[in-house]
Design an enzyme around this catalytic site. Structure first.
Site, PDB file in Angstrom:
ATOM      1  N   GLY A 248     -19.211 -88.541 -69.493  1.00 28.88           N
ATOM      2  CA  GLY A 248     -17.887 -88.019 -69.838  1.00 28.88           C
ATOM      3  C   GLY A 248     -16.986 -89.143 -70.283  1.00 28.88           C
ATOM      4  O   GLY A 248     -17.413 -90.291 -70.391  1.00 28.88           O
ATOM      5  N   LYS A 249     -15.742 -88.768 -70.514  1.00 29.69           N
ATOM      6  CA  LYS A 249     -14.789 -89.768 -71.009  1.00 29.69           C
ATOM      7  C   LYS A 249     -14.679 -90.961 -70.074  1.00 29.69           C
ATOM      8  O   LYS A 249     -14.470 -92.081 -70.496  1.00 29.69           O
ATOM      9  CB  LYS A 249     -13.421 -89.116 -71.186  1.00 29.69           C
ATOM     10  CG  LYS A 249     -13.405 -88.195 -72.384  1.00 29.69           C
ATOM     11  CD  LYS A 249     -12.103 -88.330 -73.154  1.00 29.69           C
ATOM     12  CE  LYS A 249     -12.204 -87.641 -74.495  1.00 29.69           C
ATOM     13  NZ  LYS A 249     -11.298 -86.546 -74.678  1.00 29.69           N
TER      14      LYS A 249
END
Ligand code: GLU
Length: 471
Positions: A248-249
């Site tokens: 994810g980010k």
């Protein structure tokens, strides 16, 4: 003709292009190429609320950068009228009408509030909410102002095979009367992607594993339309560095194009992504695109999540840098250098110290290359090697200057400089008594390439002038 492999990449233009999406595109592309098949790009833009301006152009830019060219799709065209779902609405209406005619689709008779009530009731009863439990007995006429729902006729256990995940099945709880066409006139993904896959003769649907729970619904729709489903291959998630959570980010999951901006080679990113979830039958790790096409097998995609690994990407990138021709290497490096540093001789020096071209930017920022264009500043103590007396260092440097003066200007190569300096260094107690001060005098840096290479780059006059300054 009938057996021709047709795959597609069907992104929604809802934002950036995650590397996971690019991997999906790559696997679909590789499979089509390997089988001399067709690779289609289709833009799934029916969720108007989530659409982001410019996202489609961005996806196209990324695909072009990495060389995943499509045989049919936007720009290149093909037998379909359009490869953008928002321009295919009539087709979805036609399929919807077929289902209505078969008594397998009906307008939603409830208001959003009523549906919400059903949901709340199910929650209070600790049951999963199923719309089909509220399915009306008789169906009204659909005028387009209400959502059109699919009537799942066979509430049963579906079994299917996934090339990656093997034999799968799901019971009736996975089936519900999902929306085919929303009240805004746009079809849902669940519906229109199937129409498109049918119309485009897709043989292999390759996409993320998050779609597995929806597959029973898709199978019910194929059944209702009387069409044989394609082969499904779902791809495992890409896990973040800790190996437990999806990339994810927070793990620095980036837009694929950022890798271009950081100076990665497209062929290296492709190589890295190919190995992220797929294993060749050999130990080979560095692949050209042609080699990937040859070796790629859907059956060798791993079920377990593949872990992102920046170090491995950097390593693969460096391996691909080594494969570049000297012209390509120079072109890439010069792009990152200011004009006064675009010196052919410094290419090996830079190449050895980077894993991606963006590293050059850092080298410049911290002044690591300044010594190539201006005399370095340093504290004179830095010239001293261990406990060697300053006088000794001075006389060593004097000898070095003498030796270098004997080399003709046009023969002032790193090999000749090395031969001349080593002859002196070998007479000393330790070679460092000469090589250290020479290196420091030339670079002013604690860490730098060897002095022979620097001398070669600087040329005879500048080299001697820096040694004189040191003395
Ligand atoms: N538009 C969907 C997505 O971007 C496509 C999924 C599929 O390949 O069917 O995730």
């Amino acid at each position: 003709m009938e057996n021709k492999v047709v795959t597609r990449f069907a992104p929604s233009p809802t934002g950036f292009m995650h590397v996971g999406n690019l991997r999906t595109a790559l696997y679909s592309w590789l499979w089509a190429k390997k089988n001399n098949g067709t690779f289609i790009l289709r833009i799934e833009d029916t969720d108007k609320e989530r659409e982001v301006a410019g996202a489609e152009e961005h996806i196209i830019k990324v695909l072009k950068w990495v060389g995943l060219n499509w045989d049919e799709g936007p720009i290149v065209g093909g037998p379909q009228n359009s490869y953008k779902q928002s321009e295919r609405l009539d087709l979805y209406k036609k399929y919807a009408q077929t289902l209505i005619d078969k008594g397998l689709a009906y307008p939603d008779p409830y208001t959003a509030e009523e549906v919400e009530e059903f949901r709340k009731k199910a929650e209070a009863d600790k049951k999963a909410f199923l719309y089909r439990e509220h399915r009306p007995e008789t169906f009204g006429v659909w005028d387009g102002t209400k959502p059109l729902r699919f009537k799942i006729e066979n509430i049963k256990r579906y079994e299917w095979n996934d090339v990656v995940f093997g034999d799968l099945s799901a019971g009736p709880e996975a089936l519900d009367d999902f929306i085919l066409i929303k009240s805004d006139g746009y079809p849902t993904y669940n519906f229109c992607h199937i129409v498109d896959d049918i119309e485009m003769n897709i043989t292999h649907v390759i996409r993320g594993q998050e779609y597995i729970p929806s597959i029973p619904k898709f199978l019910a729709l194929y059944e209702a339309l009387g069409v044989k489903p394609p082969i499904f291959a779902c791809l495992p998630h890409i896990m973040g560095k800790d190996g437990h959570k999806k990339l994810g980010k927070r793990d620095g999951a980036k837009d694929a194009f950022e890798y271009k901006e950081e100076g990665y080679l497209p062929e290296a990113l492709i190589n890295f992504l190919a190995l992220l979830g797929w294993h060749p039958s050999s130990d080979q790790e560095v692949f050209t695109v042609e080699e990937l096409i040859k070796s790629f097998e859907l059956e060798r995609i791993q079920k377990s999540g593949a872990q992102w690994n920046d170090e491995k990407l950097d390593w693969i990138n460096k391996e691909h840098i080594k494969k570049l021709s000297s012209e390509e290497l120079q072109k890439n490096i010069f792009e990152w250098l200011p004009e006064n540093l675009r010196i052919q001789k410094i290419i090996p020096l830079i190449t050895e110290r980077i894993s991606k071209f963006g590293d050059i930017k850092k080298m410049i920022e911290i002044g690591e290359l300044d010594f190539l264009v201006k005399q370095p500043e340093y504290a004179k103590e830095k010239l001293i090697f261990k406990n060697t007396a300053p006088e000794k260092i001075k006389s060593n440097l004097q000898q070095a200057i003498k030796a270098l003066e004997n080399i003709a200007e046009n023969e002032f190569t790193s090999e000749n400089v090395k031969a001349a300096l080593m002859q002196i260094a070998d007479t000393l107690e330790s070679r460092g008594e000469l090589l250290h001060p020479v290196r420091f005098a030339l670079s002013g840096l604690d860490k730098s390439p060897d002095p022979f290479i620097i001398a070669d780059i600087l040329g005879k006059n500048e080299t001697i002038s820096r040694l004189q300054k040191a003395i």
